[in-house]
Scaffold this active site. Structure first.
Site, mmCIF file in Angstrom:
data_model
loop_
_atom_site.group_PDB
_atom_site.id
_atom_site.type_symbol
_atom_site.label_atom_id
_atom_site.label_comp_id
_atom_site.label_asym_id
_atom_site.label_seq_id
_atom_site.Cartn_x
_atom_site.Cartn_y
_atom_site.Cartn_z
ATOM 1 N N HIS A 267 0.875 -1.182 0.000
ATOM 2 C CA HIS A 267 0.000 0.000 0.000
ATOM 3 C C HIS A 267 0.906 1.225 0.000
ATOM 4 O O HIS A 267 1.596 1.486 -0.970
ATOM 5 C CB HIS A 267 -0.933 -0.101 1.222
ATOM 6 C CG HIS A 267 -2.057 0.876 1.277
ATOM 7 N ND1 HIS A 267 -2.386 1.712 0.253
ATOM 8 C CD2 HIS A 267 -2.964 1.142 2.278
ATOM 9 C CE1 HIS A 267 -3.418 2.462 0.598
ATOM 10 N NE2 HIS A 267 -3.795 2.133 1.826
ATOM 11 N N HIS A 306 -2.377 -2.120 -9.929
ATOM 12 C CA HIS A 306 -3.293 -1.526 -8.959
ATOM 13 C C HIS A 306 -4.565 -2.338 -8.934
ATOM 14 O O HIS A 306 -4.984 -2.850 -9.978
ATOM 15 C CB HIS A 306 -3.609 -0.075 -9.355
ATOM 16 C CG HIS A 306 -4.158 0.725 -8.227
ATOM 17 N ND1 HIS A 306 -5.490 0.711 -7.914
ATOM 18 C CD2 HIS A 306 -3.548 1.531 -7.327
ATOM 19 C CE1 HIS A 306 -5.675 1.493 -6.878
ATOM 20 N NE2 HIS A 306 -4.526 1.994 -6.483
ATOM 21 N N ASP A 362 2.895 5.493 -6.971
ATOM 22 C CA ASP A 362 4.167 5.365 -6.258
ATOM 23 C C ASP A 362 5.373 5.250 -7.169
ATOM 24 O O ASP A 362 6.512 5.344 -6.715
ATOM 25 C CB ASP A 362 4.126 4.123 -5.352
ATOM 26 C CG ASP A 362 3.148 4.312 -4.228
ATOM 27 O OD1 ASP A 362 3.157 5.405 -3.648
ATOM 28 O OD2 ASP A 362 2.362 3.399 -3.947
HETATM 29 N N1 ACO Z 1 4.601 -6.945 -10.885
HETATM 30 C C1 ACO Z 1 4.452 -8.134 -11.519
HETATM 31 N N2 ACO Z 1 3.281 -8.784 -11.575
HETATM 32 C C2 ACO Z 1 2.226 -8.216 -10.973
HETATM 33 C C3 ACO Z 1 2.311 -6.990 -10.310
HETATM 34 C C4 ACO Z 1 3.549 -6.350 -10.291
HETATM 35 N N3 ACO Z 1 3.695 -5.167 -9.682
HETATM 36 N N4 ACO Z 1 1.091 -6.679 -9.819
HETATM 37 C C5 ACO Z 1 0.284 -7.684 -10.151
HETATM 38 N N5 ACO Z 1 0.966 -8.623 -10.858
HETATM 39 C C6 ACO Z 1 0.423 -9.835 -11.470
HETATM 40 C C7 ACO Z 1 0.163 -10.910 -10.433
HETATM 41 O O1 ACO Z 1 1.258 -11.747 -10.270
HETATM 42 C C8 ACO Z 1 -1.023 -11.618 -11.072
HETATM 43 O O2 ACO Z 1 -0.540 -12.428 -12.113
HETATM 44 P P1 ACO Z 1 -1.219 -13.881 -12.374
HETATM 45 O O3 ACO Z 1 -2.609 -13.571 -12.844
HETATM 46 O O4 ACO Z 1 -0.348 -14.526 -13.393
HETATM 47 O O5 ACO Z 1 -1.204 -14.578 -11.054
HETATM 48 C C9 ACO Z 1 -1.813 -10.486 -11.711
HETATM 49 O O6 ACO Z 1 -0.855 -9.484 -12.022
HETATM 50 C C10 ACO Z 1 -2.893 -9.912 -10.809
HETATM 51 O O7 ACO Z 1 -2.291 -9.572 -9.559
HETATM 52 P P2 ACO Z 1 -3.086 -9.490 -8.174
HETATM 53 O O8 ACO Z 1 -2.118 -9.601 -7.047
HETATM 54 O O9 ACO Z 1 -4.231 -10.454 -8.204
HETATM 55 O O10 ACO Z 1 -3.664 -8.038 -8.268
HETATM 56 P P3 ACO Z 1 -4.251 -7.216 -7.061
HETATM 57 O O11 ACO Z 1 -5.248 -6.304 -7.623
HETATM 58 O O12 ACO Z 1 -4.680 -8.116 -5.945
HETATM 59 O O13 ACO Z 1 -2.971 -6.422 -6.510
HETATM 60 C C11 ACO Z 1 -1.382 -4.726 -6.077
HETATM 61 C C12 ACO Z 1 -2.774 -5.053 -6.640
HETATM 62 C C13 ACO Z 1 -1.254 -5.264 -4.641
HETATM 63 C C14 ACO Z 1 -1.212 -3.207 -6.037
HETATM 64 C C15 ACO Z 1 -0.314 -5.384 -6.988
HETATM 65 O O14 ACO Z 1 -0.437 -4.896 -8.315
HETATM 66 C C16 ACO Z 1 1.108 -5.173 -6.475
HETATM 67 O O15 ACO Z 1 1.564 -5.921 -5.619
HETATM 68 N N6 ACO Z 1 1.825 -4.127 -7.002
HETATM 69 C C17 ACO Z 1 3.144 -3.816 -6.515
HETATM 70 C C18 ACO Z 1 3.060 -3.028 -5.222
HETATM 71 C C19 ACO Z 1 2.588 -1.595 -5.442
HETATM 72 O O16 ACO Z 1 3.081 -0.893 -6.323
HETATM 73 N N7 ACO Z 1 1.653 -1.167 -4.579
HETATM 74 C C20 ACO Z 1 1.152 0.210 -4.606
HETATM 75 C C21 ACO Z 1 -0.295 0.241 -4.989
HETATM 76 S S1 ACO Z 1 -0.847 1.895 -5.109
HETATM 77 C C22 ACO Z 1 -1.123 2.363 -3.496
HETATM 78 O O17 ACO Z 1 -1.387 1.585 -2.618
HETATM 79 C C23 ACO Z 1 -1.050 3.775 -3.241
#
Ligand code: ACO
Length: 428
Positions: A267, A306, A362
């Protein structure tokens, strides 16, 4: 016009049900009538609330597919260009842009609540020199609850407003003190002649000079970043704020709980993680190899993806545009080239395109914070300051709303059935 009804047939019993639809949503409680032999009734299973509306809200609108963000109907791009953080905070909290008189009163009250009790400084001094500033902030905001016991009267509008002035006013002071403590610097006094972000820079960076000279470009950049971070509807920390507030906890402990939720690297901790990632990559030439490892599932690309945005995060767009102005003052952040290359490759790669993974807020904010001179572990603290207005808006909306109920989800119990206690000496 067709009736707004969802017809469900329970194939276990053959019984039909009519479930009313409102705002393209059904009430989970309407599922409870679907029963076999008088059992508990049907529930909805939704860990992580991926398809569950936890409230009705009038604060923030996001269209994640189109990359739209609005506070109270106003596009984020217009607010970033024309408003300032305190005005936006007022809008987020109270629903309308303030009149001139309302604005002046609001700024006056917030500005006159920036000082903290001397005892607060004493217990901040008790933290280890290398304590994470967010750990200090979370604990200190919670501790404010003990200074203002009247805050427990969450339904008294005057008392509530007073705590809002205090929280919005004191947050930059506490944030700056958490940084000064880490650096071993004495705490500065707030300067009421300065703007909200100008004063924050003064609290952070003033040394022996009698009056801190605020750089207007950095002051404006920080103000825009604060506007972009003011609220973001039902994210993890807003949900924590509503959930804690639902027990009628006071706004200090509720805000501390929301800030704790923000602390996590998925987050608000993500921009810190982005900077660490860029530093680890270290060279533009190493970007393709890094992307390969992300695709192999070794780790995630921080600052990408996201839960809601399945398009370019509109906040990231504004920050990227602003970066050049800041770098003109501070000098170019050498990590920017690595970030641009990461973005370029990722946006062309089917792994990211097919999963709709775009830069989020971010991805670029950390580069600006670093260029201004903030150490990475204070980035999440910088997020908590402006988000306080969003948390408080969510909290007030919950308290004043028609669906005010203590948050208490259900579970699907998959553990052992009933069994008899076995004495210690008889256990195998
Ligand atoms: N890098 C690589 N792969 C990713 C990323 C990433 N940053 N984010 C998601 N994926 C992939 C997952 O592995 C998944 O792949 P799959 O379908 O083959 O299993 C798919 O994309 C969907 O991912 P989920 O985790 O189900 O997506 P969710 O909506 O639950 O997660 C989150 C969102 C937590 C923000 C995620 O994208 C992430 O971890 N990003 C990196 C951390 C980040 O930048 N957080 C800041 C968010 S903005 C904020 O809070 C202000």
């Amino acid at each position: 016009m067709s009736k707004e009804i969802l017809n469900i047939t329970d194939c276990r019993t053959g019984r039909p049900y009519e479930i009313p639809i409102e705002h393209e949503t059904i009430k989970a409680m309407d599922l409870r009538q679907i029963k076999i032999n008088g059992d508990f009734g049907m529930m909805a299973y939704d860990p992580g609330f991926t398809n569950t509306a936890s409230c009705k809200s009038k604060i923030t609108f996001i269209d994640g597919e189109k990359g739209i963000l609005r506070y109270r109907g106003y596009p984020i791009e217009q607010l970033a260009e024309k408003s300032n953080y305190l005005e936006t905070a007022y809008l987020v909290l109270f629903g309308e842009l303030p009149t001139k008189k309302q604005y002046e009163e609001w700024v006056y009250h917030v500005t006159h609540h920036t000082f903290v009790h001397e005892n607060v400084k004493k217990f901040m001094d008790g933290f280890q020199y290398d304590a994470h500033p967010m750990g200090i902030l979370v604990s200190t905001v919670a501790a404010l609850s003990t200074f203002y016991p009247e805050a427990k009267k969450v339904d008294d509008p005057e008392i509530r407003l007073h705590q809002i002035h205090r929280l919005i006013g004191k947050m930059p002071t506490l944030a700056a003190y958490s940084y000064r403590h880490k650096m071993g610097f004495p705490f500065n006094l707030p300067d009421n002649d300065l703007s909200y972000t100008g004063n924050f820079l003064n609290l952070l960076f003033k040394m022996s000079e009698p009056k801190y000279e605020v750089n207007p470009v950095l002051e404006k950049a920080l103000d825009v970043l604060f506007i972009l971070h003011a609220d973001h509807e039902q994210n993890c920390s807003a949900n924590a704020m509503r959930s804690i507030g639902s027990s009628n906890a006071d706004p200090y402990v509720a805000t501390a709980g929301a800030a704790a939720a923000l602390y996590g690297p998925l987050h608000g901790g993500a921009n810190e993680a982005v900077l660490r990632m860029l530093a680890e990559i270290g060279d533009v030439k190493k970007v393709p190899e890094y992307i390969k490892r992300v695709k192999a599932g070794d780790f995630r690309l921080m600052g990408f993806g996201h839960r809601v945005y399945k398009n370019y995060d509109p906040r990231a767009k504004i920050i990227k545009q602003m970066a050049d102005e800041v770098f003109e003052v501070t000098g170019r952040n050498p990590l920017l080239d690595i970030a641009l290359e990461l973005e370029r490759i990722a946006l062309e790669d089917d792994f990211f395109v097919s999963r709709k993974l775009y830069p989020n807020v971010d991805f670029y904010s950390g580069l600006i914070y670093q260029a201004i001179g903030f150490p990475t572990d204070i980035f999440v603290v910088l997020f908590a300051i402006p988000r306080t207005s969003g948390w408080l808006a969510q909290w007030m909306e919950f308290l004043d709303g028609p669906d005010r109920k203590i948050a208490r989800p259900r579970q699907i119990y998959l553990g052992e059935p009933t069994r008899d206690y076995v004495d210690l000496d008889k256990r195998k």
